[in-house]
Design a protein around this motif. Structure first.
Motif, short mmCIF file in Angstrom:
data_model
loop_
_atom_site.label_atom_id
_atom_site.label_comp_id
_atom_site.label_asym_id
_atom_site.label_seq_id
_atom_site.Cartn_x
_atom_site.Cartn_y
_atom_site.Cartn_z
N ASN A 1 -38.25 -26.25 69.54
CA ASN A 1 -39.15 -25.15 69.14
C ASN A 1 -40.54 -25.40 69.76
OD1 ASN A 1 -40.94 -23.42 67.84
ND2 ASN A 1 -39.90 -23.57 65.86
N PRO A 2 -40.94 -24.59 70.75
CA PRO A 2 -42.19 -24.87 71.47
C PRO A 2 -43.45 -24.61 70.64
CG PRO A 2 -41.23 -22.81 72.23
CD PRO A 2 -40.26 -23.38 71.23
N SER A 3 -43.39 -23.70 69.65
CA SER A 3 -44.59 -23.44 68.83
C SER A 3 -44.24 -23.52 67.35
CB SER A 3 -45.21 -22.07 69.18
OG SER A 3 -44.20 -21.08 69.07
N PRO A 4 -44.09 -24.75 66.84
CA PRO A 4 -43.70 -24.92 65.43
C PRO A 4 -44.80 -24.46 64.48
CG PRO A 4 -44.22 -27.04 66.44
CD PRO A 4 -44.29 -26.03 67.53
N LYS A 5 -44.39 -23.85 63.37
CA LYS A 5 -45.39 -23.43 62.38
C LYS A 5 -44.82 -23.50 60.96
CE LYS A 5 -44.75 -18.74 64.15
NZ LYS A 5 -44.17 -19.24 65.38
N TYR A 6 -45.71 -23.43 60.01
CA TYR A 6 -45.35 -23.45 58.59
C TYR A 6 -45.02 -22.00 58.24
CZ TYR A 6 -45.79 -25.68 53.93
OH TYR A 6 -45.56 -26.24 52.68
N ASP A 7 -43.72 -21.68 58.16
CA ASP A 7 -43.37 -20.27 57.95
C ASP A 7 -42.20 -20.15 56.97
OD1 ASP A 7 -41.17 -21.04 59.40
OD2 ASP A 7 -41.72 -19.96 61.24
N ALA A 8 -41.60 -18.95 56.92
CA ALA A 8 -40.53 -18.66 55.96
C ALA A 8 -39.37 -19.65 56.05
CB ALA A 8 -40.02 -17.24 56.18
N ILE A 9 -39.12 -20.19 57.25
CA ILE A 9 -38.01 -21.14 57.39
C ILE A 9 -38.47 -22.56 57.04
CG2 ILE A 9 -36.35 -22.15 59.02
CD1 ILE A 9 -36.46 -19.42 60.50
N THR A 10 -39.56 -23.02 57.69
CA THR A 10 -39.97 -24.42 57.50
C THR A 10 -40.50 -24.70 56.10
OG1 THR A 10 -42.11 -23.90 58.47
CG2 THR A 10 -40.50 -24.88 59.93
N ARG A 11 -41.00 -23.69 55.40
CA ARG A 11 -41.54 -23.94 54.05
C ARG A 11 -40.46 -24.48 53.10
NH1 ARG A 11 -41.00 -17.82 52.32
NH2 ARG A 11 -42.69 -17.23 53.73
#
Length: 493
Positions: A127-137
């Motif tokens: 994942n080139p631009s990881p973020k705190y979102d609906a999946i990673t939360r």
């Protein structure tokens, strides 16, 4: 929301007011005054680490100098204050709690290390631009994944946390922009935006939306760089169940060499970047305002010169362009020349006394100074150039311009000497007679006009250019003119 048009200019006090910021303020002001609305100044000082002590005062001074009147703000409070975000802190907590109760936001207890590890893990899995979102939360430490008792225990214990917006996973956020028309974003590209930071301060996004709602802002007019933040703001308005203000995102100001006009580019191209620079460099405020109004807008005809009141009358959002506008410094100087020449000579003379700091005009007679201004003002772009180009009106030349001296030829001394003899006989030392004397010398010697005119200008002014020479000599008077000719003949021979 009221029917009154209410706009806000909401700068961060992290430095002096940039001219891009001044243009944003101007467009807000023109728009709201066109609709008999209110102009609000709000200071967005939630980022305490970047706060600059004198920045707020600089913003207020810059707006005043430009003729932009603040209806409500830190110095002119109305019923929607306070007008500094740092003084509204309690309010943001209340609203953040509301969102948590509604299930639209949540507490997140993750440490910096845990956030870094999450990003590393995602990068490794492609994942080139990881973020705190609906999946990673789902795999992080927050009030959505931890048991209720543990959340309460952590809060009671005073553990550090942030409050994040619960962004829906697969939604399209749509809004109408007054300049760009229909805009849509997919939520899958957004992270769960932090609303309250661990120091208890709100982020820009929460504070901005809460304040715009609470201050009954009807139109949000801001730079294009905020366009990508707008979907987060729309989601926040929807989460609160509030009406969304009308949005308008202004085009960028472009550098003459291409790209956005950054501080670095401006410096390399000799363009002053902060409003303070224009004030310090004695630009005419009307010129900068007129120029900035046309950077991204036009009234749809060939007119170019308009006072602030006329701009208010003409300004409509449908005539603001989508594309960036190039900052043309020559055009700004053209405006500056126009507004300078419009002023009475006496007004410019009074301003010169304030500007001059080397004692050059301290003891100059008012009428004399006014006459000198009249001779010079058609030839300059900025007010202080009067003192540079017109220095010879106030003191004998100390040296002669190198380039001009190339025009001082072998026969120059003889011609200038003859001219001095002619004018010493004059009973009326006025421009017409001074010109006739010059014609009489060149006719007698059978030489061209320039052969005497140029050496004479050098002798009197020390320069190879300047205002009408005969009118200048008349103002200087016979004694000064003959003295300067003697000096030049002695030095240049």
């Amino acid at each position: 929301m009221t029917n009154t048009v209410r706009v806000r200019f909401a700068p961060s006090p992290t430095g002096y007011l940039h001219i891009g910021g001044l243009r944003t303020a101007l467009y807000n002001y023109l728009f709201t005054k066109h609709h008999d609305g209110k102009f609000i100044l709000r200071i967005e000082d939630t980022d305490q680490s970047r706060y600059v002590e004198e920045a707020e005062q600089d913003i207020i001074n810059s707006l005043k100098w430009s003729g932009i009147d603040i209806d409500e703000g830190p110095e002119t409070p109305g019923e929607f204050g306070p007008y500094r975000q740092s003084e509204r802190k309690e309010m943001y907590h209340t609203f953040a709690e509301q969102l948590i109760e509604k299930g639209q936001a949540y507490y997140a207890f993750d440490t910096t290390d845990e956030l870094d590890q999450m990003r590393e893990r995602l990068k490794k899995s492609g994942n080139p631009s990881p973020k705190y979102d609906a999946i990673t939360r789902q795999s992080m430490k927050n009030s959505l994944t931890l048991p209720q008792e543990e959340v309460e225990k952590r809060l009671e214990r005073g553990d550090e946390y942030v409050v994040r917006l619960k962004v829906p996973r697969r939604e399209t956020v749509r809004f109408e922009d007054l300049i760009r028309g229909h805009v849509s974003f997919e939520t899958k590209g957004l992270d769960d935006q932090v609303l309250l930071k661990s120091d208890g301060m709100p982020t820009y996004h929460l504070a901005n939306v809460v304040d715009d709602h609470e201050m009954q802002i009807s139109h949000v007019i801001r730079g294009e760089e905020w366009l990508s933040s707008t979907p987060k703001h729309v989601l926040l308005y929807n989460a609160f169940g509030w009406e969304i203000p009308q949005m308008a995102h202004l085009p960028l100001i472009m550098s003459p060499s291409g790209g956005k006009l950054s501080k670095r580019k401006a410096e390399s191209e000799g363009i002053p970047i902060n409003t303070k620079d224009y004030i310090d460099q004695n630009y005419e405020p009307e010129a900068l305002v007129n120029f900035l109004a046309y950077l991204g807008w036009s009234p749809g005809d060939d007119s170019e010169i308009h006072s602030l009141d006329e701009l208010i009358e003409l300004f409509t959002m449908d005539r603001v362009s989508k594309g960036g506008a190039v900052f043309n410094h020559k055009k700004l100087l053209w405006y500056n020349e126009h507004y300078l020449r419009e002023q009475p000579d006496s007004q410019i003379a009074d301003r010169l006394k304030v500007i001059s700091d080397d004692g050059l005009i301290d003891n100059v007679n008012d009428e004399y100074l006014k006459s000198a201004v009249g001779l010079l003002k058609e030839r300059i772009s900025k007010i202080e150039e009067i003192l540079e180009m017109g220095r010879f009106f106030f003191e004998d030349p100390k040296e002669y311009d190198e380039k001009a001296l190339k025009k001082w030829k072998d026969e120059s001394a003889e011609l200038v000497g003859l001219y001095k003899t002619e004018i010493e006989e004059l009973s009326d030392f006025e421009a017409g007679n001074l010109k006739s004397s010059l014609e009489s010398v060149i006719n007698a010697k059978d030489v061209g006009f320039g052969k005497l005119m140029m050496p004479l200008r050098i002798a009197i002014t020390g320069q190879g250019f300047g205002p009408d020479l005969f009118a200048s000599m008349e103002l200087l008077g016979k004694e000064a003119v003959t003295r300067r000719i003697d000096t030049a003949l002695e030095k240049l021979g």
